[in-house]
Design an enzyme around this catalytic site. Sequence first.
Site, PDB file in Angstrom:
ATOM      1  N   ASP A  98       0.858  -1.186   0.000  1.00  0.00           N
ATOM      2  CA  ASP A  98       0.000   0.000   0.000  1.00  0.00           C
ATOM      3  C   ASP A  98       0.895   1.237   0.000  1.00  0.00           C
ATOM      4  OD1 ASP A  98       0.951   0.307   2.562  1.00  0.00           O
ATOM      5  OD2 ASP A  98      -0.908  -0.262   3.543  1.00  0.00           O
ATOM      6  N   ASP A 272      -7.980  -7.635   0.009  1.00  0.00           N
ATOM      7  CA  ASP A 272      -7.048  -7.782   1.124  1.00  0.00           C
ATOM      8  C   ASP A 272      -7.792  -7.431   2.404  1.00  0.00           C
ATOM      9  OD1 ASP A 272      -6.967  -4.745   0.593  1.00  0.00           O
ATOM     10  OD2 ASP A 272      -5.963  -4.967   2.508  1.00  0.00           O
ATOM     11  N   CYS A 310     -12.034 -29.426   6.441  1.00  0.00           N
ATOM     12  CA  CYS A 310     -10.888 -28.569   6.118  1.00  0.00           C
ATOM     13  C   CYS A 310      -9.602 -29.389   6.040  1.00  0.00           C
ATOM     14  CB  CYS A 310     -10.745 -27.470   7.167  1.00  0.00           C
ATOM     15  SG  CYS A 310      -9.358 -26.373   6.838  1.00  0.00           S
ATOM     16  N   CYS A 312      -6.505 -28.056   6.145  1.00  0.00           N
ATOM     17  CA  CYS A 312      -5.337 -27.308   6.623  1.00  0.00           C
ATOM     18  C   CYS A 312      -4.591 -28.128   7.680  1.00  0.00           C
ATOM     19  CB  CYS A 312      -5.740 -25.942   7.182  1.00  0.00           C
ATOM     20  SG  CYS A 312      -6.291 -25.946   8.884  1.00  0.00           S
ATOM     21  N   CYS A 315      -6.425 -28.307  11.123  1.00  0.00           N
ATOM     22  CA  CYS A 315      -7.597 -29.176  11.210  1.00  0.00           C
ATOM     23  C   CYS A 315      -7.238 -30.657  11.090  1.00  0.00           C
ATOM     24  CB  CYS A 315      -8.627 -28.781  10.159  1.00  0.00           C
ATOM     25  SG  CYS A 315      -9.426 -27.216  10.555  1.00  0.00           S
ATOM     26  N   HIS A 340      -5.436 -21.907   9.970  1.00  0.00           N
ATOM     27  CA  HIS A 340      -6.756 -22.328   9.486  1.00  0.00           C
ATOM     28  C   HIS A 340      -7.489 -21.183   8.784  1.00  0.00           C
ATOM     29  CE1 HIS A 340     -10.775 -23.906   9.174  1.00  0.00           C
ATOM     30  NE2 HIS A 340     -11.173 -22.752   9.701  1.00  0.00           N
TER      31      HIS A 340
HETATM   32 ZN   LIG Z   1      -8.567 -25.828   8.925  1.00  0.00          ZN
END
Ligand SMILES: [Zn+2]
Length: 394
Positions: A98, A272, A310, A312, A315, A340
């Site tokens: 920015d 963003d 999920c 990730c 998880c 996550h």
């Molecule tokens: Zn997750």
Amino acid sequence: MSGSQPALTFKILAECGVSKARTSLMALPHHVVETPVFMPVGTKATLKGLLPDQLEAMDCQIMLGNTYHLGTNPGPELLTKAGGLHKFIGWNRALLTDSGGFQMVSLLKFAEILEEGVTFESPYNGSKMLLTPEESIKIQNAIGADIIMQLDDVVSVLTTGPRVEEAMNRTVRWVDRCLEAHGRPEEQSIFPIVQGGLDENLRRDCVKQLTQRKVNGFAVGGLSGGEAKDDFWRVVNLCSGLLPRDKPRYCMGVGFAADLVVCVALGIDMFDCVFPTRTARFGCGLVETGQINLKQKKYALDFRPIQEDCECSTCKRYTRAYLHSIVTVETVACHLVSVHNVFYQLRLMRDMRESIKIQQFPQFVRKFMKNMFVDSEVPKWIREALSAVNISLT
Ligand SMILES: [Zn+2]
């Protein structure tokens, strides 16, 4: 990077046959970014609690760095010596910075905007300092991000009257000073910022003026500042309709999942927000119904992951019960929830891109809204925004 390649090329892969959603490849010097894309915000070019390796592993393609923080510390001289921010922080993919203006006006008490630039009191020694459009670009040239933002005249979206028009016109004058000062146009693209508050005529005028400049993409600024959602989506829809089809459109400061879905339907490509990592620091995990606060007692014996399907790393290994037990005590909890939450946002964007490619975006939107508002009515502004681009939720 290669001198013969332009700093940005934008190739639309598919457009939704119903709404304004599209999916594209935005080729930048450091990475080919698939849009629509969510850019996590790294304040000092590190996401709070996440490593560049982890971001890459979850296929984060571009992240955002704050010029105000980077320009103060480590500062442009050190970054130039280090060979730019990519090298300095070990991030090989795309970066956007920015201008530093918004941070100053929002963080510093005595910021004042003059034609010359933004004057402010140094938070370190109290001396008067000035950030001009030229200085902002000089710092951003040293940082070396693939996309850099013009310094704009920031006013609160709730401001009315002649100040809004003044800020819009000054923003246009400042983009010319930024383009003039740009030292690395072959490697970095300056995005101008559409301003004009909630005034339709000012927004139109601003787009008209900015699209006469030779630039590779555009941002819509001055939103997500406490305006009514009804005003928010109408301005987004107006601007996306006026901006050229063949260049990326970036809506600044948007990060709630439902807002992302609506804005993609309205034709926005880039987003963003600090929200996913900020809310993680308060112990909140993002799920398809919104977010859950892991500090709540009801998760003490909940042995499911934050979100069941999920993929990730959090998880796969940890339960809500475990996270509940450490969430306000151990910094690792903030890290695990951040992983996550960023993964959640990136997956949401990926799912939208896939649905656009196979002409299933309206179906995706209906399913998403049904899950998100499982216990309540879909808000009226969402229905109206989607209906404006031919997506009916019923
Ligand atoms: Zn997750």
